[in-house]
Scaffold this motif. Structure first.
Motif, PDB file in Angstrom:
ATOM      1  N   LYS A  11      52.345 -33.936  24.986  1.00  0.00           N
ATOM      2  CA  LYS A  11      53.370 -34.065  23.947  1.00  0.00           C
ATOM      3  C   LYS A  11      53.466 -32.874  23.008  1.00  0.00           C
ATOM      4  CE  LYS A  11      52.959 -39.048  23.955  1.00  0.00           C
ATOM      5  NZ  LYS A  11      52.512 -40.223  23.266  1.00  0.00           N
ATOM      6  N   CYS A  12      52.380 -32.109  22.865  1.00  0.00           N
ATOM      7  CA  CYS A  12      52.395 -31.026  21.877  1.00  0.00           C
ATOM      8  C   CYS A  12      51.541 -29.849  22.355  1.00  0.00           C
ATOM      9  CB  CYS A  12      51.864 -31.529  20.541  1.00  0.00           C
ATOM     10  SG  CYS A  12      50.113 -32.011  20.607  1.00  0.00           S
ATOM     11  N   GLN A  13      51.538 -28.784  21.580  1.00  0.00           N
ATOM     12  CA  GLN A  13      50.767 -27.604  21.959  1.00  0.00           C
ATOM     13  C   GLN A  13      49.262 -27.898  21.958  1.00  0.00           C
ATOM     14  OE1 GLN A  13      52.194 -24.824  23.228  1.00  0.00           O
ATOM     15  NE2 GLN A  13      50.094 -24.363  23.800  1.00  0.00           N
ATOM     16  N   GLY A  14      48.819 -28.769  21.061  1.00  0.00           N
ATOM     17  CA  GLY A  14      47.410 -29.160  21.059  1.00  0.00           C
ATOM     18  C   GLY A  14      47.027 -29.847  22.367  1.00  0.00           C
ATOM     19  N   CYS A  15      47.930 -30.698  22.855  1.00  0.00           N
ATOM     20  CA  CYS A  15      47.721 -31.361  24.144  1.00  0.00           C
ATOM     21  C   CYS A  15      47.628 -30.316  25.254  1.00  0.00           C
ATOM     22  CB  CYS A  15      48.879 -32.302  24.475  1.00  0.00           C
ATOM     23  SG  CYS A  15      49.221 -33.598  23.279  1.00  0.00           S
ATOM     24  N   ALA A  16      48.538 -29.360  25.215  1.00  0.00           N
ATOM     25  CA  ALA A  16      48.571 -28.298  26.223  1.00  0.00           C
ATOM     26  C   ALA A  16      47.274 -27.501  26.217  1.00  0.00           C
ATOM     27  CB  ALA A  16      49.767 -27.386  25.982  1.00  0.00           C
ATOM     28  N   ASN A  17      46.766 -27.211  25.031  1.00  0.00           N
ATOM     29  CA  ASN A  17      45.519 -26.457  24.918  1.00  0.00           C
ATOM     30  C   ASN A  17      44.351 -27.224  25.532  1.00  0.00           C
ATOM     31  OD1 ASN A  17      46.899 -24.412  23.616  1.00  0.00           O
ATOM     32  ND2 ASN A  17      46.279 -25.072  21.574  1.00  0.00           N
ATOM     33  N   THR A  18      44.314 -28.539  25.319  1.00  0.00           N
ATOM     34  CA  THR A  18      43.249 -29.368  25.896  1.00  0.00           C
ATOM     35  C   THR A  18      43.314 -29.354  27.417  1.00  0.00           C
ATOM     36  OG1 THR A  18      43.195 -30.809  23.958  1.00  0.00           O
ATOM     37  CG2 THR A  18      42.287 -31.711  26.010  1.00  0.00           C
ATOM     38  N   VAL A  19      44.504 -29.523  27.971  1.00  0.00           N
ATOM     39  CA  VAL A  19      44.673 -29.520  29.427  1.00  0.00           C
ATOM     40  C   VAL A  19      44.270 -28.158  29.986  1.00  0.00           C
ATOM     41  CG1 VAL A  19      46.367 -29.641  31.302  1.00  0.00           C
ATOM     42  CG2 VAL A  19      46.432 -31.322  29.443  1.00  0.00           C
ATOM     43  N   LYS A  20      44.714 -27.099  29.336  1.00  0.00           N
ATOM     44  CA  LYS A  20      44.390 -25.742  29.786  1.00  0.00           C
ATOM     45  C   LYS A  20      42.878 -25.516  29.772  1.00  0.00           C
ATOM     46  CE  LYS A  20      45.736 -20.960  29.082  1.00  0.00           C
ATOM     47  NZ  LYS A  20      46.685 -20.065  28.434  1.00  0.00           N
ATOM     48  N   VAL A  34      50.545 -23.926  30.745  1.00  0.00           N
ATOM     49  CA  VAL A  34      51.007 -25.283  30.448  1.00  0.00           C
ATOM     50  C   VAL A  34      52.310 -25.190  29.658  1.00  0.00           C
ATOM     51  CG1 VAL A  34      50.437 -27.486  29.377  1.00  0.00           C
ATOM     52  CG2 VAL A  34      48.625 -26.108  30.410  1.00  0.00           C
ATOM     53  N   ASP A  35      53.318 -25.931  30.105  1.00  0.00           N
ATOM     54  CA  ASP A  35      54.629 -25.950  29.453  1.00  0.00           C
ATOM     55  C   ASP A  35      54.871 -27.342  28.874  1.00  0.00           C
ATOM     56  OD1 ASP A  35      57.426 -26.208  28.909  1.00  0.00           O
ATOM     57  OD2 ASP A  35      57.833 -24.544  30.265  1.00  0.00           O
ATOM     58  N   VAL A  36      54.865 -27.438  27.554  1.00  0.00           N
ATOM     59  CA  VAL A  36      55.039 -28.723  26.880  1.00  0.00           C
ATOM     60  C   VAL A  36      56.434 -29.286  27.136  1.00  0.00           C
ATOM     61  CG1 VAL A  36      55.063 -29.899  24.643  1.00  0.00           C
ATOM     62  CG2 VAL A  36      53.343 -28.155  25.105  1.00  0.00           C
ATOM     63  N   ASP A  37      57.448 -28.422  27.159  1.00  0.00           N
ATOM     64  CA  ASP A  37      58.830 -28.882  27.341  1.00  0.00           C
ATOM     65  C   ASP A  37      59.037 -29.587  28.685  1.00  0.00           C
ATOM     66  OD1 ASP A  37      59.572 -27.892  24.836  1.00  0.00           O
ATOM     67  OD2 ASP A  37      60.110 -25.934  25.668  1.00  0.00           O
ATOM     68  N   THR A  38      58.461 -29.039  29.746  1.00  0.00           N
ATOM     69  CA  THR A  38      58.632 -29.641  31.073  1.00  0.00           C
ATOM     70  C   THR A  38      57.475 -30.558  31.445  1.00  0.00           C
ATOM     71  OG1 THR A  38      57.581 -27.760  32.177  1.00  0.00           O
ATOM     72  CG2 THR A  38      59.988 -27.673  31.909  1.00  0.00           C
ATOM     73  N   LYS A  39      56.463 -30.610  30.568  1.00  0.00           N
ATOM     74  CA  LYS A  39      55.275 -31.443  30.793  1.00  0.00           C
ATOM     75  C   LYS A  39      54.584 -31.100  32.107  1.00  0.00           C
ATOM     76  CE  LYS A  39      56.952 -35.362  28.024  1.00  0.00           C
ATOM     77  NZ  LYS A  39      57.057 -34.567  26.869  1.00  0.00           N
ATOM     78  N   THR A  40      54.479 -29.791  32.386  1.00  0.00           N
ATOM     79  CA  THR A  40      53.849 -29.337  33.617  1.00  0.00           C
ATOM     80  C   THR A  40      52.749 -28.316  33.338  1.00  0.00           C
ATOM     81  OG1 THR A  40      55.480 -27.581  33.928  1.00  0.00           O
ATOM     82  CG2 THR A  40      55.918 -29.678  35.034  1.00  0.00           C
ATOM     83  N   ALA A  41      51.826 -28.240  34.284  1.00  0.00           N
ATOM     84  CA  ALA A  41      50.787 -27.220  34.256  1.00  0.00           C
ATOM     85  C   ALA A  41      50.831 -26.506  35.598  1.00  0.00           C
ATOM     86  CB  ALA A  41      49.422 -27.844  34.052  1.00  0.00           C
ATOM     87  N   THR A  42      50.844 -25.181  35.563  1.00  0.00           N
ATOM     88  CA  THR A  42      50.803 -24.384  36.777  1.00  0.00           C
ATOM     89  C   THR A  42      49.423 -23.741  36.850  1.00  0.00           C
ATOM     90  OG1 THR A  42      53.173 -23.970  36.635  1.00  0.00           O
ATOM     91  CG2 THR A  42      51.893 -22.506  38.064  1.00  0.00           C
ATOM     92  N   VAL A  43      48.740 -24.004  37.953  1.00  0.00           N
ATOM     93  CA  VAL A  43      47.363 -23.561  38.122  1.00  0.00           C
ATOM     94  C   VAL A  43      47.299 -22.585  39.293  1.00  0.00           C
ATOM     95  CG1 VAL A  43      44.983 -24.316  38.444  1.00  0.00           C
ATOM     96  CG2 VAL A  43      46.621 -25.829  37.306  1.00  0.00           C
ATOM     97  N   SER A  44      46.624 -21.451  39.062  1.00  0.00           N
ATOM     98  CA  SER A  44      46.453 -20.440  40.107  1.00  0.00           C
ATOM     99  C   SER A  44      44.983 -20.321  40.464  1.00  0.00           C
ATOM    100  CB  SER A  44      46.952 -19.079  39.614  1.00  0.00           C
ATOM    101  OG  SER A  44      48.308 -19.140  39.298  1.00  0.00           O
ATOM    102  N   GLY A  45      44.721 -20.046  41.729  1.00  0.00           N
ATOM    103  CA  GLY A  45      43.358 -19.844  42.197  1.00  0.00           C
ATOM    104  C   GLY A  45      43.107 -20.648  43.452  1.00  0.00           C
ATOM    105  N   TYR A  46      41.842 -20.751  43.814  1.00  0.00           N
ATOM    106  CA  TYR A  46      41.427 -21.528  44.981  1.00  0.00           C
ATOM    107  C   TYR A  46      40.442 -22.568  44.488  1.00  0.00           C
ATOM    108  CZ  TYR A  46      43.845 -17.924  47.459  1.00  0.00           C
ATOM    109  OH  TYR A  46      44.838 -17.084  47.897  1.00  0.00           O
ATOM    110  N   PHE A  47      40.952 -23.766  44.275  1.00  0.00           N
ATOM    111  CA  PHE A  47      40.199 -24.827  43.619  1.00  0.00           C
ATOM    112  C   PHE A  47      40.353 -26.128  44.385  1.00  0.00           C
ATOM    113  CE2 PHE A  47      44.383 -24.179  41.867  1.00  0.00           C
ATOM    114  CZ  PHE A  47      44.962 -25.422  41.974  1.00  0.00           C
ATOM    115  N   ASN A  48      39.473 -27.070  44.094  1.00  0.00           N
ATOM    116  CA  ASN A  48      39.533 -28.393  44.680  1.00  0.00           C
ATOM    117  C   ASN A  48      40.428 -29.256  43.785  1.00  0.00           C
ATOM    118  OD1 ASN A  48      38.632 -31.288  44.784  1.00  0.00           O
ATOM    119  ND2 ASN A  48      37.348 -30.482  46.438  1.00  0.00           N
TER     120      ASN A  48
END
Length: 64
Positions: A11-20, A34-48
């Motif tokens: 919902k907010c930038q604080g939320c985005a910071n926690t997710v990040k 993390v984009d609060v407006d679209t409620k999405t997180a884009t993750v790069s790398g090779y992860f599980n």
């Protein structure tokens, strides 16, 4: 790998910071945007992806 996820509860930038921060702790994650407006997180790398999902269990957020 570059993948986007819809984040439930974002919902907010604080939320985005926690997710990040949580996603950044997962082995193999190179970057997180993390984009609060679209409620999405884009993750790069090779992860599980299950580890990415699990990283949010202690928060009020979740991958949809």
């Amino acid at each position: 790998m570059n993948k986007s996820y819809e984040i439930e509860g974002l919902k907010c930038q604080g939320c985005a910071n926690t997710v990040k921060e949580q996603f950044g702790k997962v082995a193999g994650v190179e970057s997180v945007e993390v984009d609060v407006d679209t409620k999405t997180a884009t993750v790069s790398g090779y992860f599980n992806e299950q580890e990415l999902t699990d990283s949010l269990k202690e928060t009020k957020y979740a991958i949809k």
